[in-house]
Write an enzyme that holds these catalytic residues in place. Structure first.
Site, mmCIF file in Angstrom:
data_model
loop_
_atom_site.group_PDB
_atom_site.id
_atom_site.type_symbol
_atom_site.label_atom_id
_atom_site.label_comp_id
_atom_site.label_asym_id
_atom_site.label_seq_id
_atom_site.Cartn_x
_atom_site.Cartn_y
_atom_site.Cartn_z
ATOM 1 N N GLU A 284 32.586 31.884 45.207
ATOM 2 C CA GLU A 284 33.729 32.828 45.168
ATOM 3 C C GLU A 284 33.353 34.157 44.529
ATOM 4 O O GLU A 284 34.231 34.960 44.219
ATOM 5 C CB GLU A 284 34.914 32.279 44.338
ATOM 6 C CG GLU A 284 35.463 30.951 44.739
ATOM 7 C CD GLU A 284 36.630 30.488 43.846
ATOM 8 O OE1 GLU A 284 37.042 31.237 42.929
ATOM 9 O OE2 GLU A 284 37.138 29.380 44.084
ATOM 10 N N GLY A 285 32.076 34.369 44.233
ATOM 11 C CA GLY A 285 31.689 35.568 43.481
ATOM 12 C C GLY A 285 31.944 35.443 41.992
ATOM 13 O O GLY A 285 31.849 36.421 41.247
#
Lengths: 316, 316
Positions: A284-285
């Protein structure tokens, strides 16, 4: 990178009210950032986080602890603000954009041939390219895609060599039998897909969200936008670009070392030292967004501190 | 720590939309923080950074690369907003208070006897105690004091054993001859000051800013305010408290591993694993303030994320 800006930034750094080198890696990343922005004392005021989501045909082989529907469910969660990355982006003042790439049309199962056609990989690269805000001053590219640690493991092995088992980890949490199966799937994917060029590996073993990250990272380079790389999957995608052209990731810093076992080898393969090592393995970063706090702090110090002369402090 | 809050926080953590454990150490620190605040899903909204400054008689022995006047000059720099810690506090939304402790009256040179009288150490402890804002929800204690890595080295050796050379480092940047001299000074300090109790070591080998940090850390414990420890000097002060009473630092997390060589041994001595390792060696609370970003992010995730049920995401 702008050598004049780098040189001016280094001069400034030497005059700030601290012993030389006392801010350690914050000084290094501030100079690196200044060189890519072309300014001696830049600020970070417009960070952008982009999450790309894709589905993987290889999930038919039972490679994940979670069902494939979770990709679309998590996209909804991102859109409603409920995921980890939403909280992290908010904490560090970043905008967050989510791009779901043809979730109802998974890539092909790469144990039987290429995951994507040329048209498909180009479309995903373009989605990534177009997703970057030209006014962003730092970019985090994240991903969501059930099955994508399998894809990243296959890419790592294809680009950097070694056995499938060296590159295959537990992802979201498969058990021992699941890990053995996943390793077999990676081996089959490597056997079924010849060719070890960066972009060919991306097409054959990657996924739409990986290709979109590659497009976004390349676009950022042309806009002088420094990038913080996330974990195993983001770095696998980025490695395809580096393999295609050495130095293509010079505008990128590694945000963190993931708990996904092979990430360390992948970072070594692209020549990056991570800023953080906190055992994250979420995607998801999230690891890169956490490192955004460090990068913001580094530039706040570099561009906001007084010099010895300004503060009337005696130098050593 | 509140075991009910811890248990409720752990239940909540298990339901958040992420694979179990995927946020790594962020999950651990969120649960630790929740237990000390006595809430299952707390927020961080009022961080306080306090810098204590003191002068050291031992600077007469030529132990620092910088003249002693720099302590007062840096206090002015803190007050005018020009130091690294000002930028870091601003970046992470912390209030910043500065307390200069009798700068015109340095401690005694500890190579000749105790650095402080009992009245002096008590006054410094009280300054620290009183400096804590009862409404703060996390505390960073930082310091400024030319000569204080010499003091911290002597404290480390006194409390944890080993040779002076094992504990003495370059501080703000002394050369080889300076390091040899500094090591001799630490040896003389240890020889001139018998007694290895925590608070006696603090009085005899410490300094006013170290004692003030001890007072603040103790006060925070009584107010359920978790503390982020900074580098070598902060941890040397904290170690005096831990030596006095085992478990006295359970409400503290180690913010970072400093580049000052003996910090790692000191952290091992107090049983703490640092959150960050970025080569900082500045003091001022800078490493702890940087870790404040990580702690805020951890609590933002813990208390802000949706559960699987809330988000309609399928669990594994």
């Amino acid at each position: 990178a702008d050598q004049n800006a780098l040189s001016e930034a280094a001069d400034r750094n030497g005059q700030l009210t601290k012993p030389p080198g006392a801010l350690g890696r914050l000084e290094d990343v501030a100079l690196w950032y200044a060189s890519w922005r072309g300014e001696a004392a830049p600020q970070i005021s417009a960070p952008q986080v982009i999450i790309f989501a894709g589905n993987h045909g290889v999930t038919a082989q039972g490679v994940s602890a979670f069902p494939a529907e979770v990709t679309a469910q998590m996209v909804m969660n991102f859109e409603h603000g409920g995921a980890a990355i939403n909280q992290l982006a908010k904490t560090f003042g970043a905008s967050l954009n989510v791009h779901a790439l043809d979730l109802d049309r998974p890539t092909a199962d790469f144990t039987e041939g290429p995951a994507m056609t040329e048209a498909e990989v180009v479309a995903a690269l373009q989605t990534g390219w177009n997703a970057v805000d030209a006014n962003a001053d730092v970019l985090v590219t994240g991903e969501m895609g059930i099955g994508n640690t399998t894809s990243a493991a296959a890419i790592g092995a294809a680009l950097l060599g070694g056995a499938a088992a060296d590159w295959t980890g537990r992802g979201t949490g498969v058990d021992d039998a699941g890990l053995a199966n996943k390793t077999r799937v990676v081996e089959q994917g490597l056997a079924a897909n010849a060719g070890r060029d960066g972009l060919e590996v991306l097409r054959k073993l990657g996924g739409r969200e990986l290709a979109a990250m590659v497009g976004a990272i390349a676009r950022a380079r042309f806009g002088q936008i420094p990038v913080i790389l996330d974990g195993f999957i983001c770095c696998a995608a980025a490695a395809c670009l580096e393999k295609e052209e050495a130095g293509a990731l010079d505008h990128c810093v590694a945000g963190h070392l993931s708990a996904e076992g092979a990430h360390e080898k992948l970072l070594a393969g692209i020549g990056k030292e991570p800023l953080l090592s906190l055992g994250l393995r979420l995607g998801e970063g999230s690891g890169a967004a956490l490192a955004l706090g460090v990068l913001k702090a580094a530039l706040a110090c570099h561009s906001g501190m007084a010099t010895f002369a300004e503060a009337g402090v005696s130098d050593a």
